[in-house]
Design a protein around this motif. Structure first.
Motif, PDB file in Angstrom:
ATOM      1  N   SER A  97       0.809  -1.220   0.000  1.00 32.65           N
ATOM      2  CA  SER A  97       0.000   0.000   0.000  1.00 32.65           C
ATOM      3  C   SER A  97       0.843   1.271   0.000  1.00 32.65           C
ATOM      4  CB  SER A  97      -0.932   0.001   1.219  1.00 32.65           C
ATOM      5  OG  SER A  97      -0.181   0.126   2.422  1.00 32.65           O
TER       6      SER A  97
ATOM      7  N   GLY B 146       2.734   4.058  -1.338  1.00 38.55           N
ATOM      8  CA  GLY B 146       2.887   4.629  -2.671  1.00 38.55           C
ATOM      9  C   GLY B 146       1.892   4.094  -3.686  1.00 38.55           C
ATOM     10  N   TRP B 147       0.892   3.354  -3.225  1.00 38.64           N
ATOM     11  CA  TRP B 147      -0.092   2.747  -4.131  1.00 38.64           C
ATOM     12  C   TRP B 147      -1.407   3.499  -4.043  1.00 38.64           C
ATOM     13  CZ3 TRP B 147      -0.547  -0.595  -8.025  1.00 38.64           C
ATOM     14  CH2 TRP B 147      -1.789  -1.137  -8.321  1.00 38.64           C
ATOM     15  N   ASN B 148      -1.946   3.891  -5.189  1.00 37.54           N
ATOM     16  CA  ASN B 148      -3.207   4.611  -5.242  1.00 37.54           C
ATOM     17  C   ASN B 148      -4.310   3.649  -5.645  1.00 37.54           C
ATOM     18  OD1 ASN B 148      -5.423   6.298  -5.855  1.00 37.54           O
ATOM     19  ND2 ASN B 148      -4.063   7.999  -6.397  1.00 37.54           N
ATOM     20  N   GLN B 149      -5.013   3.111  -4.654  1.00 41.64           N
ATOM     21  CA  GLN B 149      -6.044   2.117  -4.921  1.00 41.64           C
ATOM     22  C   GLN B 149      -7.197   2.692  -5.743  1.00 41.64           C
ATOM     23  OE1 GLN B 149      -6.057  -1.041  -4.452  1.00 41.64           O
ATOM     24  NE2 GLN B 149      -8.192  -1.430  -5.087  1.00 41.64           N
ATOM     25  N   ALA B 150      -7.581   3.920  -5.474  1.00 41.72           N
ATOM     26  CA  ALA B 150      -8.688   4.546  -6.204  1.00 41.72           C
ATOM     27  C   ALA B 150      -8.358   4.695  -7.685  1.00 41.72           C
ATOM     28  CB  ALA B 150      -9.017   5.906  -5.579  1.00 41.72           C
ATOM     29  N   LEU B 151      -7.126   5.108  -7.977  1.00 42.38           N
ATOM     30  CA  LEU B 151      -6.714   5.269  -9.368  1.00 42.38           C
ATOM     31  C   LEU B 151      -6.652   3.912 -10.071  1.00 42.38           C
ATOM     32  CD1 LEU B 151      -5.673   6.981 -11.710  1.00 42.38           C
ATOM     33  CD2 LEU B 151      -3.350   6.739 -10.758  1.00 42.38           C
TER      34      LEU B 151
END
Length: 225
Positions: A194, A196-201
């Motif tokens: 998670s 640096g990870w953009n889950q929404a994008l």
């Protein structure tokens, strides 16, 4: 008198021989019975929503005792590797190949400190659906959604990893869970991913690809989640 004595001696020898043979037959029958009884405990293991408990039962009965590091960690895909059939084979024939793999793994590899890991693009629900159609072993570890989620089914292995872990992330799980029902959703890996990870994008891009008609031919039909 001598003839009668000889007959009595011969009768006694036959009787003792008969008793010895009878005892040998009884002992042999008992050995076979207990061997079959022991093997039936393994072969008749229950099938859970995550696969056959055969490996977990081997661990529980101390026939398999994993130690770190393992001798071999087999990481295998599911679809068109362990499961799935071609035009030349029926589902039943391909499932028989899977059962042969299960037998080889449980008798030759698992006892030699080897770990079985499934790595699949399926999520946990689609994996359960596959288990309902195929005679899959419950693995030591399931890596699903192409590496996004990790589920541990081998309690002893999870405990060893927990003890040796240097991560500053919570790796706790319920130690009171029975080996046959043990399930640990490893959220430590999820937290590492998670960063640096953009889950929404990522979800937005996924939805755009799925809805785009140009990509429809590449979208594989799978059962509902």
């Amino acid at each position: 008198r001598s003839e009668k004595l000889n007959i009595m001696i011969m009768t006694a020898e036959w009787s003792s021989s008969f008793v010895a043979v009878a005892l040998a037959v009884i002992i042999g029958a008992l050995i076979v019975y207990f061997l079959n009884r022991g093997s039936s405990k393994i072969s008749s293991t229950s099938k859970t929503q995550y696969g056959s408990n055969r490996l977990m039962d081997l661990n529980r009965m101390k026939r398999v005792q994993l130690k770190l590091p393992p001798t071999l960690a087999l990481v295998t895909d599911l679809d068109h590797t362990l499961i799935g059939h071609t035009q030349n084979e029926t589902h039943s024939e391909c499932n028989e190949h899977l059962c042969q793999f299960n037998q080889v793994w449980c008798t030759r590899y698992a006892p030699k400190n080897c770990v079985l890991i499934y790595a699949t693009g399926r999520n946990i629900h689609k994996y359960e659906w596959a288990v309902s159609k195929w005679d899959l072993l419950k693995p030591d570890i399931l890596v699903s959604m192409d590496g996004v989620a990790i589920h541990w089914f081998n309690k002893a292995l999870a405990q060893q990893v927990q003890c040796k872990s240097t991560h500053k992330i919570d790796m706790s799980f319920d130690d009171n869970m029975d080996e046959s029902h043990f399930l640990w959703y490893d959220r430590s890996y999820e937290e590492v991913l998670s960063v640096g990870w953009n889950q929404a994008l990522a979800k937005q891009i996924h939805d755009e690809v799925v809805m785009d008609e140009r990509w429809q031919s590449f979208v594989v039909a799978l059962p509902p989640t």
